[in-house]
Design a protein around this motif. Structure first.
Motif, PDB file in Angstrom:
ATOM      1  N   SER A  36      29.271  22.569  31.866  1.00 53.31           N
ATOM      2  CA  SER A  36      28.658  23.544  30.973  1.00 53.31           C
ATOM      3  C   SER A  36      29.562  23.926  29.794  1.00 53.31           C
ATOM      4  N   LEU A  37      30.786  24.319  30.077  1.00 52.65           N
ATOM      5  CA  LEU A  37      31.643  24.894  29.049  1.00 52.65           C
ATOM      6  C   LEU A  37      32.431  23.855  28.249  1.00 52.65           C
ATOM      7  N   LYS A  38      32.766  22.729  28.873  1.00 52.72           N
ATOM      8  CA  LYS A  38      33.532  21.686  28.196  1.00 52.72           C
ATOM      9  C   LYS A  38      32.614  20.615  27.608  1.00 52.72           C
ATOM     10  N   GLU A  39      31.784  20.022  28.457  1.00 56.21           N
ATOM     11  CA  GLU A  39      30.894  18.963  27.976  1.00 56.21           C
ATOM     12  C   GLU A  39      29.652  19.516  27.279  1.00 56.21           C
ATOM     13  N   LYS A  40      29.291  20.755  27.593  1.00 57.23           N
ATOM     14  CA  LYS A  40      28.137  21.428  26.991  1.00 57.23           C
ATOM     15  C   LYS A  40      26.831  20.696  27.247  1.00 57.23           C
ATOM     16  N   TYR A  41      26.671  20.197  28.485  1.00 58.71           N
ATOM     17  CA  TYR A  41      25.439  19.511  28.876  1.00 58.71           C
ATOM     18  C   TYR A  41      24.420  20.477  29.484  1.00 58.71           C
ATOM     19  N   LYS A  42      24.871  21.630  29.919  1.00 59.40           N
ATOM     20  CA  LYS A  42      23.984  22.668  30.433  1.00 59.40           C
ATOM     21  C   LYS A  42      24.444  24.016  29.883  1.00 59.40           C
ATOM     22  N   SER A  48      13.410  10.586  34.504  1.00 61.66           N
ATOM     23  CA  SER A  48      14.674  10.579  33.757  1.00 61.66           C
ATOM     24  C   SER A  48      15.350  11.928  33.912  1.00 61.66           C
ATOM     25  N   PRO A  49      15.830  12.231  35.116  1.00 61.41           N
ATOM     26  CA  PRO A  49      16.456  13.530  35.373  1.00 61.41           C
ATOM     27  C   PRO A  49      17.789  13.674  34.661  1.00 61.41           C
ATOM     28  N   PHE A  50      18.169  14.910  34.428  1.00 64.52           N
ATOM     29  CA  PHE A  50      19.486  15.197  33.863  1.00 64.52           C
ATOM     30  C   PHE A  50      20.576  14.665  34.780  1.00 64.52           C
ATOM     31  N   GLY A  51      21.671  14.244  34.186  1.00 65.23           N
ATOM     32  CA  GLY A  51      22.830  13.880  34.995  1.00 65.23           C
ATOM     33  C   GLY A  51      23.718  12.873  34.306  1.00 65.23           C
ATOM     34  N   SER A  52      24.917  12.736  34.817  1.00 63.59           N
ATOM     35  CA  SER A  52      25.831  11.714  34.336  1.00 63.59           C
ATOM     36  C   SER A  52      25.302  10.341  34.728  1.00 63.59           C
ATOM     37  N   GLY A  53      25.921   9.289  34.189  1.00 63.50           N
ATOM     38  CA  GLY A  53      25.478   7.941  34.533  1.00 63.50           C
ATOM     39  C   GLY A  53      25.517   7.683  36.021  1.00 63.50           C
ATOM     40  N   CYS A  54      26.601   8.096  36.674  1.00 67.20           N
ATOM     41  CA  CYS A  54      26.726   7.866  38.110  1.00 67.20           C
ATOM     42  C   CYS A  54      25.733   8.710  38.905  1.00 67.20           C
ATOM     43  N   CYS A  55      25.383   9.876  38.372  1.00 70.52           N
ATOM     44  CA  CYS A  55      24.410  10.722  39.051  1.00 70.52           C
ATOM     45  C   CYS A  55      23.014  10.118  38.971  1.00 70.52           C
ATOM     46  N   THR A  56      22.587   9.745  37.758  1.00 73.78           N
ATOM     47  CA  THR A  56      21.219   9.258  37.598  1.00 73.78           C
ATOM     48  C   THR A  56      21.014   7.867  38.162  1.00 73.78           C
ATOM     49  N   MET A  57      22.041   7.035  38.110  1.00 74.87           N
ATOM     50  CA  MET A  57      21.879   5.652  38.558  1.00 74.87           C
ATOM     51  C   MET A  57      22.268   5.440  40.019  1.00 74.87           C
ATOM     52  N   ASP A  66      23.597  10.207  28.865  1.00 71.83           N
ATOM     53  CA  ASP A  66      24.658  11.171  28.575  1.00 71.83           C
ATOM     54  C   ASP A  66      25.753  10.563  27.701  1.00 71.83           C
ATOM     55  N   PRO A  67      26.254  11.319  26.722  1.00 71.59           N
ATOM     56  CA  PRO A  67      27.277  10.810  25.811  1.00 71.59           C
ATOM     57  C   PRO A  67      28.538  10.325  26.508  1.00 71.59           C
ATOM     58  N   SER A  68      28.861  10.874  27.671  1.00 74.20           N
ATOM     59  CA  SER A  68      30.105  10.492  28.342  1.00 74.20           C
ATOM     60  C   SER A  68      30.109   9.031  28.772  1.00 74.20           C
ATOM     61  N   VAL A  69      28.935   8.499  29.122  1.00 74.70           N
ATOM     62  CA  VAL A  69      28.868   7.119  29.596  1.00 74.70           C
ATOM     63  C   VAL A  69      28.541   6.133  28.480  1.00 74.70           C
ATOM     64  N   ARG A  70      27.989   6.613  27.359  1.00 73.55           N
ATOM     65  CA  ARG A  70      27.512   5.724  26.316  1.00 73.55           C
ATOM     66  C   ARG A  70      28.571   4.752  25.770  1.00 73.55           C
ATOM     67  N   PRO A  71      29.845   5.144  25.647  1.00 69.59           N
ATOM     68  CA  PRO A  71      30.828   4.187  25.122  1.00 69.59           C
ATOM     69  C   PRO A  71      30.989   2.932  25.974  1.00 69.59           C
ATOM     70  N   GLU A  77      22.666  25.166  40.175  1.00 65.88           N
ATOM     71  CA  GLU A  77      21.272  25.103  40.609  1.00 65.88           C
ATOM     72  C   GLU A  77      20.804  23.652  40.697  1.00 65.88           C
ATOM     73  N   TYR A  78      21.170  22.869  39.691  1.00 64.75           N
ATOM     74  CA  TYR A  78      20.795  21.455  39.683  1.00 64.75           C
ATOM     75  C   TYR A  78      21.426  20.719  40.859  1.00 64.75           C
ATOM     76  N   LEU A  79      22.698  20.953  41.091  1.00 69.46           N
ATOM     77  CA  LEU A  79      23.407  20.256  42.167  1.00 69.46           C
ATOM     78  C   LEU A  79      22.887  20.675  43.534  1.00 69.46           C
ATOM     79  N   SER A  80      22.480  21.924  43.656  1.00 67.37           N
ATOM     80  CA  SER A  80      21.913  22.375  44.920  1.00 67.37           C
ATOM     81  C   SER A  80      20.633  21.625  45.231  1.00 67.37           C
ATOM     82  N   ALA A  81      19.795  21.413  44.214  1.00 68.93           N
ATOM     83  CA  ALA A  81      18.539  20.680  44.406  1.00 68.93           C
ATOM     84  C   ALA A  81      18.798  19.205  44.674  1.00 68.93           C
TER      85      ALA A  81
END
Length: 242
Positions: free
Chosen positions: A88-94, A162-171, A192-197, A102-106
């Motif tokens: 949330s605070l560093k990557e600003k994805y949420k 196409s749920p929210f998440g990092s590459g490793c989370c969604t895939m 997510d921008p973190s995995v795009r490179p 909440e997302y991780l709990s689900a």
């Protein structure tokens, strides 16, 4: 138990559907022993998956995945306490850390029952038994075909999710979770921008969990990817661009 199509036949059928230049998917699943020696991955684990795409199998573990999120979403560790604030605070994805929690709990991420997660290109495996899913790296045209295949026998609004998440989370995480509940969804990801490179500029991810592939393996030749004018034009364009 439902029998899987042989990888050799699947490769042939996918190439008939998408063209000989198809980027074959990676088969991934857990095991008690590694199938390859894989060096420590500094940062995003998708860095090393490029090797698997080129034909060198990859075995991930708690010892060689250094990214806290990657280790967590691969099932090799509990959630690091810093993840909600970091996302949330560093990557600003949420917007807030609470939204991440909440997302991780689900998601209900579980620890893996086996210590290694292997990735092997489809043409290099002898069986699909034991897999968690098929991971495609797909261009927009290829995505349209994969999505059409997934929607062919599934009217659910979330048939392709196409749920929210990092590459490793969604895939990885989403596919594993879907298998555990015997679900029928497939997933698009790598937004997510973190995995795009570490992904091709015109590529996104598309993963078919094992539980869904059990039925989809029988519909590949039935859907629009075979014998329709519309798809033939798309396939022709894909092959021209190879």
């Amino acid at each position: 138990m439902e029998e899987f199509i042989s990888p050799k036949i699947l490769v042939e059928t996918l190439r008939q559907a998408f063209g000989e230049g198809l980027s074959l998917p990676l088969v991934f699943g857990y095991s008690d022993i590694p199938i390859a020696e894989t060096e420590k991955v500094g940062g995003c684990l998708f860095k090393v998956l490029d090797k698997a795409r080129k034909g060198t199998p990859v075995s991930l573990s708690a010892a060689n995945v250094t990214c806290g999120g990657g280790k967590f979403y691969s099932g090799f560790s509990e959630m690091p306490e810093r993840i909600p604030n970091f996302v949330s605070l560093k990557e600003k994805y949420k917007k807030t850390p609470e939204m991440v929690k909440e997302y991780l709990s689900a998601l209900n991420q579980q620890l893996a029952e086996k210590p290694y997660l292997n990735f092997v290109r489809l043409d290099q495996v002898e069986t699909l038994e034991g897999m968690e899913g098929l991971l495609f790296y797909a261009t927009p045209d290829m995505l349209s075909g994969l999505a059409a295949w997934a929607y062919y026998d599934n009217n659910n609004a979330d048939a392709v999710s196409s749920p929210f998440g990092s590459g490793c989370c969604t895939m990885i995480s989403q596919a594993v979770r879907e298998n555990r509940i015997n679900g029928n969804r497939v997933f698009m990801g790598l937004f997510d921008p973190s995995v795009r490179p570490y992904i091709g500029v015109n590529e996104l991810g598309f993963v078919i969990p094992r539980s869904r592939f059990i039925t989809m393996q029988h519909t590949l030749k039935e859907c629009c990817l075979f014998g329709t004018f519309g798809w033939s034009k798309v396939r022709e364009r894909m092959n021209k661009n190879e």
